[in-house]
Design a protein around this motif. Structure first.
Motif, PDB file in Angstrom:
ATOM      1  N   SER A 193       0.842  -1.200   0.000  1.00  0.00           N
ATOM      2  CA  SER A 193       0.000   0.000   0.000  1.00  0.00           C
ATOM      3  C   SER A 193       0.867   1.235   0.000  1.00  0.00           C
ATOM      4  O   SER A 193       2.035   1.201   0.371  1.00  0.00           O
ATOM      5  CB  SER A 193      -0.892  -0.011   1.245  1.00  0.00           C
ATOM      6  OG  SER A 193      -0.092   0.165   2.388  1.00  0.00           O
TER       7      SER A 193
ATOM      8  N   SER B 101       0.902   3.640   2.063  1.00  0.00           N
ATOM      9  CA  SER B 101       1.403   3.930   3.394  1.00  0.00           C
ATOM     10  C   SER B 101       2.626   3.106   3.719  1.00  0.00           C
ATOM     11  O   SER B 101       3.512   3.543   4.435  1.00  0.00           O
ATOM     12  CB  SER B 101       0.307   3.671   4.435  1.00  0.00           C
ATOM     13  OG  SER B 101      -0.077   2.314   4.398  1.00  0.00           O
TER      14      SER B 101
ATOM     15  N   ARG C 260      -7.970  -5.048  -1.573  1.00  0.00           N
ATOM     16  CA  ARG C 260      -8.008  -4.382  -0.278  1.00  0.00           C
ATOM     17  C   ARG C 260      -9.281  -3.544  -0.153  1.00  0.00           C
ATOM     18  O   ARG C 260      -9.819  -3.036  -1.138  1.00  0.00           O
ATOM     19  CB  ARG C 260      -6.794  -3.465  -0.109  1.00  0.00           C
ATOM     20  CG  ARG C 260      -5.476  -4.197   0.032  1.00  0.00           C
ATOM     21  CD  ARG C 260      -4.317  -3.226  -0.097  1.00  0.00           C
ATOM     22  NE  ARG C 260      -4.413  -2.130   0.836  1.00  0.00           N
ATOM     23  CZ  ARG C 260      -3.882  -2.132   2.066  1.00  0.00           C
ATOM     24  NH1 ARG C 260      -3.222  -3.204   2.488  1.00  0.00           N
ATOM     25  NH2 ARG C 260      -3.997  -1.087   2.858  1.00  0.00           N
TER      26      ARG C 260
ATOM     27  N   ARG D 233     -11.630  -0.401   0.569  1.00  0.00           N
ATOM     28  CA  ARG D 233     -11.544   1.053   0.473  1.00  0.00           C
ATOM     29  C   ARG D 233     -11.740   1.667   1.858  1.00  0.00           C
ATOM     30  O   ARG D 233     -12.239   1.021   2.779  1.00  0.00           O
ATOM     31  CB  ARG D 233     -12.609   1.587  -0.482  1.00  0.00           C
ATOM     32  CG  ARG D 233     -12.463   1.102  -1.914  1.00  0.00           C
ATOM     33  CD  ARG D 233     -13.504   1.775  -2.814  1.00  0.00           C
ATOM     34  NE  ARG D 233     -13.340   1.388  -4.205  1.00  0.00           N
ATOM     35  CZ  ARG D 233     -14.011   0.395  -4.782  1.00  0.00           C
ATOM     36  NH1 ARG D 233     -14.884  -0.308  -4.081  1.00  0.00           N
ATOM     37  NH2 ARG D 233     -13.819   0.110  -6.053  1.00  0.00           N
ATOM     38  N   ASP D 234     -11.371   2.934   1.969  1.00  0.00           N
ATOM     39  CA  ASP D 234     -11.522   3.597   3.265  1.00  0.00           C
ATOM     40  C   ASP D 234     -12.989   3.836   3.610  1.00  0.00           C
ATOM     41  O   ASP D 234     -13.410   3.690   4.753  1.00  0.00           O
ATOM     42  CB  ASP D 234     -10.763   4.932   3.261  1.00  0.00           C
ATOM     43  CG  ASP D 234      -9.259   4.720   3.242  1.00  0.00           C
ATOM     44  OD1 ASP D 234      -8.816   3.612   3.617  1.00  0.00           O
ATOM     45  OD2 ASP D 234      -8.536   5.650   2.848  1.00  0.00           O
ATOM     46  N   ALA D 235     -13.783   4.230   2.617  1.00  0.00           N
ATOM     47  CA  ALA D 235     -15.188   4.547   2.863  1.00  0.00           C
ATOM     48  C   ALA D 235     -16.036   3.281   2.818  1.00  0.00           C
ATOM     49  O   ALA D 235     -15.746   2.344   2.072  1.00  0.00           O
ATOM     50  CB  ALA D 235     -15.684   5.553   1.828  1.00  0.00           C
TER      51      ALA D 235
ATOM     52  N   ARG E 221     -13.594   0.529   6.242  1.00  0.00           N
ATOM     53  CA  ARG E 221     -12.444   0.570   7.148  1.00  0.00           C
ATOM     54  C   ARG E 221     -12.877   1.239   8.447  1.00  0.00           C
ATOM     55  O   ARG E 221     -13.549   2.270   8.431  1.00  0.00           O
ATOM     56  CB  ARG E 221     -11.294   1.333   6.485  1.00  0.00           C
ATOM     57  CG  ARG E 221      -9.933   1.113   7.144  1.00  0.00           C
ATOM     58  CD  ARG E 221      -8.815   1.636   6.244  1.00  0.00           C
ATOM     59  NE  ARG E 221      -8.689   0.872   5.014  1.00  0.00           N
ATOM     60  CZ  ARG E 221      -7.969  -0.239   4.907  1.00  0.00           C
ATOM     61  NH1 ARG E 221      -7.336  -0.720   5.966  1.00  0.00           N
ATOM     62  NH2 ARG E 221      -7.898  -0.865   3.750  1.00  0.00           N
ATOM     63  N   THR E 222     -12.492   0.631   9.565  1.00  0.00           N
ATOM     64  CA  THR E 222     -12.873   1.167  10.856  1.00  0.00           C
ATOM     65  C   THR E 222     -12.000   2.358  11.222  1.00  0.00           C
ATOM     66  O   THR E 222     -11.009   2.664  10.560  1.00  0.00           O
ATOM     67  CB  THR E 222     -12.744   0.085  11.946  1.00  0.00           C
ATOM     68  OG1 THR E 222     -11.362  -0.269  12.081  1.00  0.00           O
ATOM     69  CG2 THR E 222     -13.554  -1.154  11.577  1.00  0.00           C
TER      70      THR E 222
ATOM     71  N   GLY F  40      -8.337   1.799  11.532  1.00  0.00           N
ATOM     72  CA  GLY F  40      -7.591   1.393  10.341  1.00  0.00           C
ATOM     73  C   GLY F  40      -7.795  -0.029   9.893  1.00  0.00           C
ATOM     74  O   GLY F  40      -7.153  -0.461   8.927  1.00  0.00           O
TER      75      GLY F  40
ATOM     76  N   GLY G  37      -9.294  -2.713   7.784  1.00  0.00           N
ATOM     77  CA  GLY G  37     -10.068  -2.802   6.551  1.00  0.00           C
ATOM     78  C   GLY G  37     -10.684  -4.169   6.394  1.00  0.00           C
ATOM     79  O   GLY G  37     -10.016  -5.196   6.604  1.00  0.00           O
TER      80      GLY G  37
ATOM     81  N   TRP H  43      -4.617  -4.521   8.290  1.00  0.00           N
ATOM     82  CA  TRP H  43      -4.433  -3.486   9.310  1.00  0.00           C
ATOM     83  C   TRP H  43      -2.948  -3.206   9.460  1.00  0.00           C
ATOM     84  O   TRP H  43      -2.117  -4.119   9.315  1.00  0.00           O
ATOM     85  CB  TRP H  43      -4.999  -3.961  10.644  1.00  0.00           C
ATOM     86  CG  TRP H  43      -4.749  -3.007  11.782  1.00  0.00           C
ATOM     87  CD1 TRP H  43      -5.474  -1.919  12.124  1.00  0.00           C
ATOM     88  CD2 TRP H  43      -3.671  -3.090  12.731  1.00  0.00           C
ATOM     89  NE1 TRP H  43      -4.942  -1.299  13.218  1.00  0.00           N
ATOM     90  CE2 TRP H  43      -3.816  -2.003  13.626  1.00  0.00           C
ATOM     91  CE3 TRP H  43      -2.607  -3.963  12.910  1.00  0.00           C
ATOM     92  CZ2 TRP H  43      -2.940  -1.765  14.665  1.00  0.00           C
ATOM     93  CZ3 TRP H  43      -1.720  -3.729  13.947  1.00  0.00           C
ATOM     94  CH2 TRP H  43      -1.891  -2.647  14.814  1.00  0.00           C
TER      95      TRP H  43
END
Length: 866
Positions: A45, A47, A206, A208-210, A261-262, A265, A267, A312
């Motif tokens: 990723s 990050s 993976r 998504r964030d939303a 994703r919580t 973090g 997912g 995570w």
């Protein structure tokens, strides 16, 4: 083997990288991600890549800067290609299998006859060959867990009494589950082993964030589609009783995805895909009907793929991941002209991966614990097979002068369980004098176990004969395999069945405990890059330790990061299959009894085993790869040449058993390392480095061409480990296309068309909500081989072989999708796909009745996203 001439080889040296690598670079992906992936191909990723950005910046003087090509990512040593989720979602999907999306890769060949206009109701994935390798000698990996089927992948006959079919891919993955698909086909890193062809490395998507999701329904129906069949074969096709001919079918695919994703973090993404095909066929052949059985019966193909992935990281170098994919396939068949003959073939199973990554200082550690339990089994409703003559009591047969058969071939389980652990250690670049080094080490351990089990005794009564009584000479009455109902063929007498084969319940297993270690160093020295590596493998099935050196290099001749020459010399060791060992025990399960008019069964005689397991070497492939990459304005052009020399491939050899125990037949088959092959593949690819913007439209395109020449000392259509080898036959002098040569030097005619060209385009008009994608493929005439006569050469008769030239063919597949925006970031969409849009009659097989590629066929999809 005829090698390419020197001028062509020189051209390859100056020319090289292909790999119409599709889709690793979504436009939003940061360049440092691609840079990290180029050094270590496992996907990471953004990050995870951030701490490396400074190192990457320092490296610009010695690293060929990663190319972000639309639909393509350049590997530093031209290892292969990458497809991302966006490309797979935008291109024509068809059945949604891996094989469909791999068509853009010019190093991948397909068996043209596996999916044709006669069997368009099938949903199983296509077998693939990479750089001329055998279709069952690729490595399939999902999130670090292998999902190869090493039970009996060449078995494809659903009606075999003892051997349920298998498939090279242990699970039928739907592409909607995939976040990234990487194909390694040359200069493969030392971290990968267990293949002679290539590696298909799949990473699930993976989250998504939303919080978001998708629901869709796809369908394809025979009434919408054009089925191309020879006029002379049309009636036979329409009255089909066999899965080889499917005049009618309905295919449906349901897909649902939920992800998010919580706050801390974590997912999570869950997906379910269910693909189902219903294929009605006639129960009785030649247009005949039965008085006492269904005359139309449904065969069914069904795959349900469930996937859950979690990821995570703590933002400080620790990352955790887990994924489970359970993709069982259930195929329902029946036996033509038989009552109560339905049976189910069950394949697939769970593939589980647990991953932990840790970065500390200059070191990163990747751990993967994997588990898979794959199935290739059969379930039947009854435990018998009867072959009666037609009579008023046995009246379901189609003809009063024929047979009335019933039953099937019983319950068999085949399983392949694999537990594995892998550790990979990477070191950030370190300077030693004028050189930079990126070190990688690793180890892998696995325990693989395969089983074959017939769950219960299964009886087969055959060979009817006439009788006037069902009372045996010892006074017993046979109500099982005797009937006094008058048989027209026996002038009104009754019948008894005179031969009984009993397939006994029994269980056999084979296991292989395996370990491997590997190391490689990615070295930069000025404009040069070198990657020496080595891999050591050991397995208990072959009881051998193999050493596979790997070496790749590249050179930036002008120092402007626009041109790149690459080369490599590598060895790859494949796998030995469990089929070699399990077959010996399987063939010893049956006994045979016979009887005459006294109706007394003889004592059971156990069948002798026709196959004997002997120790085998591990098949291997030696590779020479040369390539060239050149940036040309907005284009990236690649040329690559790959030569493979395959040795110790496995075939069957007929030998005397010299057995006195009665276990083995007088002559038995042994699997031996007598197979060999040579392959030359030339590939050229051109891709856009950035999209073309035409008004509101944004377009991308990828072009790929290849020339493939494969020679293998196999014969017939089934070029696999079931082929029978004979020194006399394979070394015989023959004349082929006017030239005198050995029989084994004749080119292979499976999985190969000499020349192919592929063009993929995608056009989006966001303001209109439109997506239009196309895939065009041209294939040179199919080269078949036929014996056309004989002649005398140097005083001895020899066979004469000539090419059978099948016509060239090209297809245009197209997809059009419209998306309607809804409130609150919701949208609905409708998509139409047309395969072979122009309905061209592309012949893929001749001899008797021609076989054609699928005609024009449609998929309709409707869905909702939020």
């Amino acid at each position: 083997m005829n090698h390419p001439n020197r001028s062509l080889l020189a051209c390859a040296i100056v020319a090289g990288l292909l790999h119409a690598s599709v889709a690793a670079a979504a436009e939003s992906a940061p360049q440092q991600t691609a840079q990290r992936q180029a050094a270590q191909p496992a996907a990471t990723s953004p990050s995870e890549d951030a701490p490396r950005e400074a190192d990457a910046a320092k490296s610009k003087s010695w690293r060929f800067e990663p190319v972000i090509v639309v639909g393509q990512r350049l590997f530093p040593y031209q290892e292969g290609m990458v497809l991302d989720a966006r490309y797979m979602d935008e291109q024509v999907k068809g059945n949604g299998d891996i094989g469909t999306v791999l068509r853009i890769n010019p190093n991948v060949q397909f068996d043209d006859t596996a999916f044709n206009s006669r069997n368009m109701g099938e949903i199983r994935p296509a077998d693939i060959s990479i750089n001329g390798g055998l279709f069952y000698q690729n490595a399939f990996v999902l999130d670090g867990a292998g999902f190869n089927n090493d039970l009996d992948p060449a078995s494809d006959n659903p009606n075999h009494f003892a051997d349920p079919p298998s498939h090279t891919q242990g699970v039928a993955l739907d592409t909607s589950l995939i976040g990234q698909l990487t194909v390694y086909d040359s200069n493969v890193p030392a971290a990968f082993g267990g293949f002679n062809g290539g590696v298909v490395d799949v990473e699930s998507r993976r989250a998504r964030d939303a919080f978001s999701g998708k629901v869709s329904l796809r369908m394809s129906r025979s009434v919408w589609n054009a089925i191309i069949v020879d006029d002379s074969y049309r009636d036979t096709f329409e009255e089909s009783t066999s899965a080889a001919n499917m005049p009618r079918y309905d295919k449906y695919q349901f897909n649902a995805t939920l992800e998010g994703r919580t706050a801390n973090g974590l997912g999570l993404i869950g997906n379910i895909t269910r693909t189902r095909s219903v294929i009605p066929l006639r129960g009785y052949s030649s247009g005949n009907t039965s008085q006492a059985d269904d005359n139309v019966k449904d065969q069914v193909r069904e795959n349900t793929s469930l996937s859950l992935r979690a990821d995570w990281d703590d933002g400080n170098g620790l990352s955790l991941g887990a994924s489970i994919t359970h993709a069982p396939t259930d195929e329902r068949y029946f036996i033509q002209n038989a009552r109560d003959s339905f049976f189910d073939l069950k394949q697939g199973g769970p593939v589980v991966s647990l991953r932990a990554g840790l970065e500390r200082g200059a070191w990163s550690f990747s751990n993967t614990l994997s588990y898979s339990d794959l199935d290739s089994s059969r379930r039947s409703d009854v435990a018998y097979w009867y072959s009666w003559r037609w009579s008023p009591d046995k009246n379901w047969g189609a003809s009063t002068t024929g047979l009335s058969t019933e039953g099937n071939w019983g319950n068999v389980d085949q399983t392949s369980r694999n537990i594995g652990y892998s550790l990979k250690i990477d070191r950030d670049p370190v300077r030693w004098g004028a050189t930079e080094h990126r070190l990688q080490f690793g180890l892998q351990i696995s325990d693989r176990r395969a089983t074959y089990e017939r769950l219960n005794d299964h009886v087969a009564y055959i060979s009817p004969a006439q009788t006037t009584t069902c009372t045996a000479s010892n006074g017993t009455v046979d109500s099982t395999a005797c009937s006094l109902s008058p048989v027209p063929q026996y002038s009104g007498r009754g019948q008894y069945l005179s031969r009984l084969t009993t397939y006994r319940a029994g269980r056999f297993e084979a296991e292989s405990r395996e370990w491997s270690v590997f190391a490689q160093d990615d070295i930069r020295l000025g404009r040069w890059s070198f990657r020496p590596g080595v891999r050591v493998d050991r397995d208990s099935l072959s009881e051998q330790t193999t050493l596979a050196p790997r070496f790749a290099m590249s050179w930036d001749p002008f120092g402007d990061q626009r041109s790149l020459l690459t080369g490599g010399v590598n060895r790859y060791y494949g796998r030995n299959l469990f089929a070699y060992k399990l077959r010996e025990g399987r063939e010893n399960l049956s006994t045979v009894q016979t009887r005459t008019t006294n109706l007394i069964w003889s004592a059971p005689v156990r069948d002798t085993t026709q196959t004997r397991f002997a120790s085998l070497d591990v098949p291997y492939s030696d590779e020479l790869a040369l390539g060239f990459n050149q940036r040309l304005g907005t284009f990236d052009a690649n040329f690559k040449y790959v030569h493979r020399r395959n040795r110790d491939e496995v075939m069957r050899v007929r030998v005397p058993s010299n057995d006195t125990s009665g276990t083995y037949a007088t002559n038995v088959y042994e699997y031996r390392n007598v197979g060999r092959a040579e392959n030359d593949t030339y590939t050229l690819g051109v891709g856009l480095r950035s999209p073309w913007d035409w008004g509101p439209a944004r377009s991308t395109a990828q072009l790929a061409l290849d020339y493939t020449d494969t020679r293998r000392n196999y014969t017939g259509s089934g070029q696999d480990y079931e082929s029978i080898y004979s020194d006399t036959a394979y070394n015989a002098i023959v004349r082929y296309e006017g030239a005198i040569m050995r029989y084994h030097e004749i080119p292979t005619d499976s999985f190969m068309r000499p020349w192919t060209a592929r063009l993929a385009t995608q056009t989006r008009i966001e303001s209109w909500g439109l997506l239009w994608s196309n895939f065009l493929r041209y294939r040179d005439g199919y080269r078949g081989i036929a014996r056309t006569g004989s002649e005398v050469h140097e005083g001895a008769p020899i066979d004469v072989y000539e090419n059978v030239d099948y016509p060239n063919g090209w297809t245009w597949d197209s997809a059009l999708e419209y998306t309607a925006k809804l409130p609150r970031d919701q949208e609905a969409f409708v998509r139409v796909e047309a395969m072979n849009l122009l309905n061209r009659s592309n012949q893929v097989q001749a001899g008797g009745v021609s076989v054609y590629e699928p005609g024009r066929s449609y998929w309709l999809e409707v869905g909702y996203r939020f």
